[in-house]
Design an enzyme around this catalytic site. Structure first.
Site, PDB file in Angstrom:
ATOM      1  N   HIS A 150       0.902  -1.160   0.000  1.00  9.84           N
ATOM      2  CA  HIS A 150       0.000   0.000   0.000  1.00  9.84           C
ATOM      3  C   HIS A 150       0.937   1.206   0.000  1.00  9.84           C
ATOM      4  CE1 HIS A 150      -3.133  -2.842   1.092  1.00  9.84           C
ATOM      5  NE2 HIS A 150      -2.455  -3.196   2.165  1.00  9.84           N
TER       6      HIS A 150
ATOM      7  N   ARG B 163      -4.793   1.282  12.619  1.00 10.01           N
ATOM      8  CA  ARG B 163      -5.597   1.514  11.424  1.00 10.01           C
ATOM      9  C   ARG B 163      -6.274   2.889  11.473  1.00 10.01           C
ATOM     10  NH1 ARG B 163     -10.510  -2.154   8.984  1.00 10.01           N
ATOM     11  NH2 ARG B 163     -11.654  -1.112  10.643  1.00 10.01           N
TER      12      ARG B 163
ATOM     13  N   TYR C 228      -6.264   0.938  -2.838  1.00  3.87           N
ATOM     14  CA  TYR C 228      -7.663   1.229  -2.463  1.00  3.87           C
ATOM     15  C   TYR C 228      -7.932   2.690  -2.131  1.00  3.87           C
ATOM     16  CZ  TYR C 228      -5.914   0.708   2.370  1.00  3.87           C
ATOM     17  OH  TYR C 228      -5.207   0.830   3.537  1.00  3.87           O
TER      18      TYR C 228
ATOM     19  N   HIS D  60     -10.915  -6.405  -1.046  1.00  2.00           N
ATOM     20  CA  HIS D  60     -10.033  -6.035   0.065  1.00  2.00           C
ATOM     21  C   HIS D  60      -9.891  -7.126   1.116  1.00  2.00           C
ATOM     22  CE1 HIS D  60      -8.829  -4.243   3.932  1.00  2.00           C
ATOM     23  NE2 HIS D  60      -8.084  -3.449   3.185  1.00  2.00           N
TER      24      HIS D  60
ATOM     25  N   ARG E 241     -14.104  -8.792   5.303  1.00  2.00           N
ATOM     26  CA  ARG E 241     -14.758  -7.724   6.079  1.00  2.00           C
ATOM     27  C   ARG E 241     -15.365  -6.684   5.143  1.00  2.00           C
ATOM     28  NH1 ARG E 241     -10.221  -5.270   8.166  1.00  2.00           N
ATOM     29  NH2 ARG E 241      -8.795  -6.860   7.435  1.00  2.00           N
TER      30      ARG E 241
ATOM     31  N   HIS F  69      -6.931  -9.830   1.452  1.00  2.00           N
ATOM     32  CA  HIS F  69      -6.426  -9.967   2.821  1.00  2.00           C
ATOM     33  C   HIS F  69      -7.253 -11.042   3.528  1.00  2.00           C
ATOM     34  CE1 HIS F  69      -5.457  -5.470   2.404  1.00  2.00           C
ATOM     35  NE2 HIS F  69      -4.308  -5.943   2.808  1.00  2.00           N
TER      36      HIS F  69
ATOM     37  N   GLU G 270      -5.686 -12.054   9.176  1.00  2.00           N
ATOM     38  CA  GLU G 270      -4.485 -11.387   9.670  1.00  2.00           C
ATOM     39  C   GLU G 270      -4.519 -11.245  11.195  1.00  2.00           C
ATOM     40  OE1 GLU G 270      -4.068  -7.458   8.126  1.00  2.00           O
ATOM     41  OE2 GLU G 270      -2.022  -7.211   8.882  1.00  2.00           O
TER      42      GLU G 270
ATOM     43  N   HIS H  89      -1.397 -12.437   4.057  1.00  2.00           N
ATOM     44  CA  HIS H  89      -1.203 -12.751   5.484  1.00  2.00           C
ATOM     45  C   HIS H  89      -1.566 -14.207   5.795  1.00  2.00           C
ATOM     46  CE1 HIS H  89      -0.529  -8.508   5.873  1.00  2.00           C
ATOM     47  NE2 HIS H  89      -1.788  -8.207   5.638  1.00  2.00           N
TER      48      HIS H  89
ATOM     49  N   ASP I  89       3.915  -4.465   2.154  1.00  2.00           N
ATOM     50  CA  ASP I  89       2.645  -4.084   2.767  1.00  2.00           C
ATOM     51  C   ASP I  89       2.613  -2.620   3.243  1.00  2.00           C
ATOM     52  OD1 ASP I  89       0.205  -4.033   4.042  1.00  2.00           O
ATOM     53  OD2 ASP I  89       0.533  -5.774   5.287  1.00  2.00           O
TER      54      ASP I  89
HETATM   55  C1  NGQ Z   1      -4.810  -2.153   4.656  1.00  2.00           C
HETATM   56  N1  NGQ Z   1      -3.245  -3.287   6.068  1.00  2.00           N
HETATM   57  O1  NGQ Z   1      -5.745  -2.350   3.892  1.00  2.00           O
HETATM   58  O2  NGQ Z   1      -3.999  -1.248   4.496  1.00  2.00           O
HETATM   59  C2  NGQ Z   1      -4.637  -3.080   5.825  1.00  2.00           C
HETATM   60  C3  NGQ Z   1      -5.266  -2.498   7.056  1.00  2.00           C
HETATM   61  C4  NGQ Z   1      -7.565  -3.440   7.058  1.00  2.00           C
HETATM   62  C5  NGQ Z   1      -2.821  -4.367   6.655  1.00  2.00           C
HETATM   63  N2  NGQ Z   1      -3.668  -5.273   6.959  1.00  2.00           N
HETATM   64  C6  NGQ Z   1      -6.715  -2.242   6.918  1.00  2.00           C
HETATM   65  N3  NGQ Z   1      -1.567  -4.547   6.923  1.00  2.00           N
HETATM   66  O3  NGQ Z   1      -7.107  -4.558   6.889  1.00  2.00           O
HETATM   67  O4  NGQ Z   1      -8.732  -3.246   7.361  1.00  2.00           O
HETATM   68 ZN    ZN Z   2      -2.406  -5.012   3.093  1.00  2.00          ZN
END
Ligand code: NGQ
Ligand code: ZN
Length: 452
Positions: free
Chosen positions: A57, A81, A120, A206, A209, A231, A234, A268, A319
């Site tokens: 990202h 976050r 995103y 994404h 979730r 993802h 994680e 992850h 990441d």
């Molecule tokens: C992200 N990053 O989308 O940037 C995610 C955090 C999420 C990591 N998981 C946000 N390392 O997963 O909701």
């Molecule tokens: Zn990520």
């Protein structure tokens, strides 16, 4: 056309001596071991293929080191976050271009020649759409073009705040699309990379979730045969919430409901059971491990030993980009396993075999698979993505072959890279990218505004 000559080079068949590599139109045209250097060959000591950072990202490079203060409550992934969202909400397209350019320059200096950009941050600061839906993707493409890193753009679909189709929250407003808007975004993103040498595109639902099952089914065809990254698992809370929603853990849910195969990459997959690990390995989907970010965010440790024993494929990603480097990710991956199992050389492929080499080979193959590169490594037809090590670096003194890889990964702090070619252009020399200075200045100016 250009011709390089390496005293030793790591080829798909293993180490070879006196290797001549011919590059035409950005690709490797020929690899010939066992030949003396010819007049006009550019000569170097030790060559390796460049690796992919399969999960990035880019914008998060801007907040690297800014989330290392403890907050009012216990700090977790979820409080990080919130900080990350605040940062994301402030960035303009120019900021994103400045941050991504420096990041890609750093990736190249540290041995990554391709990036899977899981993208995103799509919309304007108030959540309204830019006239060009792919405005931000175009800035990522610009950064790739300037730095010459190979780009696999993975536009991300994001619609919900949590499992079960929960509404997104305000901090997520720049990420949100309907399925139809996402289809338009993917089409615009294809245009944004169309003229970029070495670029390709996939999609990135994404997470479970952020994406409901019907949406997942609707967007998969938009990948059009390209990679699909998601993802998964994680955080422990994510596993618990997924169980409460569906009765399945995230990886199990995907095994049951998604057409996992070699095109897929589960980012992850930290919290997976033995059954999930073996079923996941059999699908051919890649585990997208991000060891430094997973340590930084307190995620946990992926069962890499069991996954490899089951024949699984993994690659590495930077990441959050809090620290960027091939050696750093591979070292952290192995050290996590050592801490977990209280053993040494856990991911080595067997007695007397180099751990660094095993890590490198897996990450090369898995990274190429996850980013839909047909040929991995220094072989005819591959993009000319080549890294040379500095044979005069103290951590490489007296070493050759796999021992040089181990010296680089475990003992050099990652700093033993000399030159890097990306798509056949030599962009890094003496460890420094040609754009380093201008990219730093532009990044620093953006940061002074954003952080102030
Ligand atoms: C992200 N990053 O989308 O940037 C995610 C955090 C999420 C990591 N998981 C946000 N390392 O997963 O909701
Ligand atoms: Zn990520």
């Amino acid at each position: 056309m250009s011709r390089l000559h390496f005293a030793s080079a790591l080829l798909p068949s293993g180490w070879a001596n006196d290797v001549q590599v011919v590059i035409t139109a950005g690709a490797i045209a020929a690899v010939t071991p066992g030949v003396a250097p010819a007049a006009g060959d550019e000569r170097h000591a030790i060559a390796l293929p460049g690796l992919a950072s399969l999960h990035s990202h880019a914008f998060q490079r801007g907040m690297a080191g800014l989330a290392e203060l403890r907050g009012d409550s216990t700090d977790t992934f979820w409080t990080w976050r919130e900080t990350m969202y605040r940062f994301a909400l402030a960035m303009t397209p120019d900021d994103v271009a400045a941050v991504a350019t420096l990041l890609y320059v750093e990736m190249l200096e540290r041995g990554f020649t391709r990036v899977g950009e899981f993208h995103y941050l799509h919309h304007d600061r108030d959540g309204s759409h830019y006239a060009n839906l792919a405005e931000m993707a175009a800035r990522i493409a610009q950064a790739a073009e300037a730095s010459r890193i190979g780009l696999t753009l993975l536009p991300s679909f994001y619609a919900h705040g949590s499992f079960g189709g929960a509404a997104p929250h305000d901090g997520q407003r720049r990420f949100i699309c309907s399925v139809d808007q996402f289809a338009a975004l993917v089409a615009a993103s294809r245009k944004a990379i169309a003229a970029l040498p070495g670029a390709n595109i996939g999609i990135a639902p994404h997470s479970l979730r952020a994406v409901a099952p019907d949406e997942l089914a609707a967007i998969i065809p938009l990948a059009d045969g390209g990679p699909v990254h998601i993802h998964a698992a994680e955080q422990v809370k994510e596993v618990e919430d997924c169980l409460a929603w569906s009765g399945r853990r995230p990886v199990q849910w995907l095994l049951d409901h998604a057409p996992l195969d070699q095109r897929w990459c589960l980012i992850h997959a930290t919290h997976t059971t033995d059954e999930e690990v073996s079923a996941f390995a059999k699908t051919g989907a890649v585990a997208g491990l991000c060891p430094i970010t997973e340590a930084s965010l307190g995620d946990g440790i992926f069962p890499a030993r069991e996954f490899l024993a089951a024949g699984g494929a993994f690659g590495v990603g930077t990441d959050s980009n809090v620290l960027v480097g091939v050696a750093d990710e591979l070292r952290q991956l192995e050290y996590g396993q050592r801490l977990k199992h209280r053993q040494r050389n856990v991911l080595s492929s067997g007695a007397g075999r180099s751990t660094g080499r095993a890590l490198f080979d897996h990450a090369l193959a898995g990274g190429a698979r996850a980013l839909a590169q047909q040929i991995a490594g220094l072989a005819p037809g591959a993009r000319a993505d080549i890294v040379t090590l500095d044979a005069a670096h103290p951590s490489l003194a007296g070493r050759a072959g796999d021992a040089a890889i181990d010296g680089w990964i475990f003992a050099s702090g990652g700093s033993a890279i000399d030159c890097v070619w990306a798509g056949g252009s030599k962009v890094v020399e003496g460890g420094q990218h040609k754009l380093r200075q201008t990219a730093r200045e532009r990044f620093n100016a953006a940061m002074r505004r954003l952080v102030a």
